[in-house]
Design a protein around this motif. Structure first.
Motif, PDB file in Angstrom:
ATOM      1  N   PHE A  13     -35.497  38.146  87.545  1.00 42.19           N
ATOM      2  CA  PHE A  13     -36.486  38.981  88.240  1.00 42.19           C
ATOM      3  C   PHE A  13     -36.069  40.454  88.271  1.00 42.19           C
ATOM      4  N   PRO A  14     -34.808  40.789  88.621  1.00 39.63           N
ATOM      5  CA  PRO A  14     -34.422  42.214  88.568  1.00 39.63           C
ATOM      6  C   PRO A  14     -34.528  42.797  87.168  1.00 39.63           C
ATOM      7  N   ILE A  15     -34.180  42.005  86.164  1.00 35.63           N
ATOM      8  CA  ILE A  15     -34.272  42.498  84.781  1.00 35.63           C
ATOM      9  C   ILE A  15     -35.728  42.766  84.410  1.00 35.63           C
ATOM     10  N   ALA A  16     -36.634  41.846  84.802  1.00 35.19           N
ATOM     11  CA  ALA A  16     -38.063  42.051  84.538  1.00 35.19           C
ATOM     12  C   ALA A  16     -38.579  43.290  85.273  1.00 35.19           C
ATOM     13  N   ALA A  17     -38.106  43.485  86.524  1.00 33.97           N
ATOM     14  CA  ALA A  17     -38.513  44.671  87.291  1.00 33.97           C
ATOM     15  C   ALA A  17     -38.013  45.941  86.619  1.00 33.97           C
ATOM     16  N   VAL A  40     -38.448  47.494  96.122  1.00 37.43           N
ATOM     17  CA  VAL A  40     -39.086  46.215  96.462  1.00 37.43           C
ATOM     18  C   VAL A  40     -38.399  45.064  95.720  1.00 37.43           C
ATOM     19  N   ALA A  41     -38.129  45.248  94.432  1.00 42.16           N
ATOM     20  CA  ALA A  41     -37.522  44.179  93.634  1.00 42.16           C
ATOM     21  C   ALA A  41     -36.114  43.859  94.111  1.00 42.16           C
ATOM     22  N   SER A  42     -35.307  44.884  94.389  1.00 42.24           N
ATOM     23  CA  SER A  42     -33.934  44.636  94.845  1.00 42.24           C
ATOM     24  C   SER A  42     -33.918  44.028  96.237  1.00 42.24           C
ATOM     25  N   PHE A 122     -31.056  46.020  85.798  1.00 43.17           N
ATOM     26  CA  PHE A 122     -30.479  45.240  84.691  1.00 43.17           C
ATOM     27  C   PHE A 122     -29.069  44.785  85.047  1.00 43.17           C
ATOM     28  N   LEU A 123     -28.291  45.697  85.599  1.00 43.58           N
ATOM     29  CA  LEU A 123     -26.908  45.391  85.967  1.00 43.58           C
ATOM     30  C   LEU A 123     -26.856  44.280  87.014  1.00 43.58           C
TER      31      LEU A 123
END
Length: 505
Positions: A13-17, A40-42, A122-123
């Motif tokens: 999900f974080p990578i997609a965000a 929001v994503a994090s 991504f990290l």
């Protein structure tokens, strides 16, 4: 949650965000939306990780939230992820710090902000992938892939010598990992699979264990980093932007410690016991010698970076002192305390070092200097910030009641089972840590106002106040009530001690 691939969502999900943020572009509207998406994503990722914590069974050492399906058929490699009491705390640390890093860079990042926030997302996904991988090849892919966003973060948003620091960071970590890959391939040829649990059960002779131990050591020692392969860290920290320094110290360094307990100890127990003296000596050098090096620093980031090396020395000491403890105590109270202390120290150091680098970032954003002599008397102009910085500095020195005390105390307590002199040498970090930390605080925070620049400073605003107070609460909570964290790890560490106490010879 049994039917929901929660762990995969946490990873991807974080990578997609991050991809979405890049797609929004670098227009004013795109940047504004990108920041919101990043926050929001994090935050959503952190909330989802809390659900993993609430659904975690602390009464078993088995892997939980397992997902497994065929990945590369030819190599019998699987996309296999799961969590236990060792990996879950590190995943929680990662998801907890990422929103704070986003908040820290909200107003201060002007160069390509969309790419900056995307790189951290991504990290985050790749770091969670490292901690949750149960397949050796998948672990290696995440381990190497996570170098890319950190390479970009330091290389694009770093200081004047960022290219030098980035190349040095990449070469050290990449070259060390090549030896780990060789060890993984050898174990795959022996086991016929990349499953990490299968590696644990391999019947290896002493020669095989020794070669695998040192191959893994080269990868994990660089990442911790241990003396003498630590020289990349101060350069990387000094040149990295504030958010990069936070994630580097708080999470990336923990991957070396995680590698020792996930790979080195259970796969090569006899070699780990044979070379425990070497590992303890290297840990003590990091604790004592590097603390003296920290005392000589004039750059605040360098001081905190060397402090990180010294405190991570405590982690490796806790992991390997269990082999020196009397054989009848193996798996007993002393060994368990030392191992628990090493794990608690990893989480605690992640919080405290992250907070200290954020504090340096707050000062740098105002005066654009990291030199200690550029400050003085901050308590007069920034009282709220000064109070928080002093709190984190005292936590870094191991003040009772803070998380910094708990891990160090447990390792020292466990070390007594091995040798009173070993415990005495380990305890010098409490003295030396107080020396360089209080020296920093005295020069920067207290005394008369140092110059006109300091006199003109304004205290922290709501954004900075929020991120520092949240970290202060976490440090205080773990210091006063570490039971939730220790209960999380209890069964897994007990199982690990039982495993490493059984010789493969």
């Amino acid at each position: 949650m049994a039917n929901i691939p929660t762990l995969s969502i946490l990873i991807w999900f974080p990578i997609a965000a991050g991809i979405l943020i890049l797609a929004l572009g670098s227009t004013e509207k795109g940047v504004r939306l990108g920041k919101i998406v990043a926050l929001v994503a994090s935050t959503a990722t952190f909330i989802l990780s809390l659900q993993l914590y609430s659904g975690f069974d602390i009464d078993t050492s088995n892997m939980q939230f397992i997902e497994r399906f065929q990945w590369i058929t030819h190599f019998n490699a699987y996309y296999h992820v799961g969590l236990d009491g060792i990996s879950l705390p590190l995943v929680l640390l990662t998801t907890f710090l990422t929103p704070l890093v986003v908040i820290a860079g909200w107003e201060v990042i002007e160069l390509r902000p969309s790419q900056y926030f995307a790189a951290f997302l991504f990290l985050e996904g790749m770091m969670i992938g490292v901690f949750s991988s149960l397949d050796g090849l998948l672990f290696y892919v995440f381990w190497e892939a996570m170098l890319i966003p950190m390479f970009i973060i330091i290389g694009v948003w770093g200081g004047e010598r960022r290219i030098y620091a980035t190349v040095k960071f990449f070469l050290y970590t990449f070259l060390g990992s090549v030896f780990m890959l060789v060890a993984l391939i050898y174990m795959y040829l022996q086991a016929g699979t990349y499953e990490i649990t299968s590696f644990h059960e391999l019947p290896l002779n002493m020669r095989e264990q020794t070669l695998i131990f040192f191959a893994l050591l080269l990868a994990f020692a660089v990442k911790v980093p241990m003396w003498p392969v630590h020289t990349w860290l101060p350069d990387a920290h000094v040149e990295a932007p504030t958010g990069g320094s936070v994630m580097l110290a708080a999470v990336l360094l923990k991957m070396g410690g995680y590698g020792f307990v996930r790979f080195s100890l259970p796969i090569t127990p006899d070699a780990s016991q044979y070379f425990a003296g070497l590992m303890i000596s290297l840990s003590l050098i990091a604790i004592i010698y590097i603390s003296f090096v920290a005392l000589a620093q004039q750059d605040m980031k360098k001081l905190i970076a060397y402090s990180s090396i010294a405190h991570m020395g405590f982690v490796t000491l806790g992991f390997f002192v269990v082999f020196v403890i009397a054989e009848n105590a193996m798996g007993g109270e002393g060994a368990r305390l030392a191992l628990q202390g090493g794990m608690v120290q990893m989480i605690s150091h992640g919080l405290i070092s992250g907070a200290l680098f954020l504090c340096v970032g707050v000062m740098y954003d105002r005066l654009h200097s990291r030199q200690i002599d550029a400050y003085g008397g901050l308590a007069n102009t920034m009282p709220k910030f000064a109070a928080l910085m002093v709190f984190f500095a005292l936590a870094n020195a191991g003040l009772p009641g803070t998380s910094g005390f708990v891990g160090e105390f447990l390792v020292i307590l466990g070390s007594f089972q091995a040798s009173i002199w070993l415990a005495f040498l380990a305890a010098t970090i409490l003295i030396l840590g107080a020396a360089y930390t209080l020296w920093l605080v005295k020069r920067v925070v207290f005394g008369e106002v140092g110059n006109e620049g300091v006199a003109s400073l304004q205290d922290i605003g709501p954004r900075e106040y929020f991120m520092l107070v949240v970290l202060a609460i976490a440090v205080l909570f773990l210091g006063v009530w570490p039971a939730p964290l220790m209960d999380l790890m209890e069964q897994t560490l007990g199982h690990l001690l039982e495993h490493v106490s059984q010789s493969k010879l």
